[in-house]
Design a protein around this motif. Structure first.
Motif, PDB file in Angstrom:
ATOM      1  N   ASP A  83       0.852  -1.189   0.000  1.00 56.95           N
ATOM      2  CA  ASP A  83       0.000   0.000   0.000  1.00 56.95           C
ATOM      3  C   ASP A  83       0.887   1.237   0.000  1.00 56.95           C
ATOM      4  O   ASP A  83       1.578   1.510   0.988  1.00 56.95           O
ATOM      5  N   GLN A  84       0.882   1.971  -1.092  1.00 62.12           N
ATOM      6  CA  GLN A  84       1.757   3.139  -1.217  1.00 62.12           C
ATOM      7  C   GLN A  84       1.390   4.261  -0.259  1.00 62.12           C
ATOM      8  O   GLN A  84       2.217   5.145  -0.001  1.00 62.12           O
ATOM      9  N   SER A  85       0.192   4.234   0.286  1.00 66.35           N
ATOM     10  CA  SER A  85      -0.200   5.296   1.208  1.00 66.35           C
ATOM     11  C   SER A  85       0.258   5.019   2.638  1.00 66.35           C
ATOM     12  O   SER A  85       0.100   5.867   3.510  1.00 66.35           O
TER      13      SER A  85
END
Length: 94
Positions: free
Chosen positions: A73-75
């Motif tokens: 998850d890049q966030s």
């Protein structure tokens, strides 16, 4: 899919161990000998040392799971990633 932090490290470790036990029970001595000569061989020899291949595949799946939960998850913030990685370390300790 539930987040890895939702599960106690002891439960994750227990479940992974159960999966490993089933695979290791199937390993035969001859499979180990075959594995040394065939695991890096050409295509078409995938049928050789199947029990060893299954163990290696399982280890790759667990590694990919750890990588995915940490980096998928890049966030996710760096501190959250650190918490997730610490959680996996606790799983390994268990």
């Amino acid at each position: 899919m539930a987040h890895v932090l939702a599960f106690p490290p002891s439960l994750l470790a227990e479940q992974l161990t159960q999966m490993d036990v089933e695979l290791f029970r199937r390993v035969v001595a001859f499979g180990c000998v075959q594995a040394f000569s065939t695991l890096r061989s050409e295509k078409g020899e995938e049928h050789l040392a199947p029990t060893i291949r299954a163990v290696i595949t399982q280890m790759h799946r667990v590694s990919n799971c750890v990588i995915t939960t940490c980096l998928g998850d890049q966030s996710t913030t760096a501190s959250d990633r650190a918490r997730i990685l610490e959680h996996w370390v606790e799983v390994a300790r268990e």
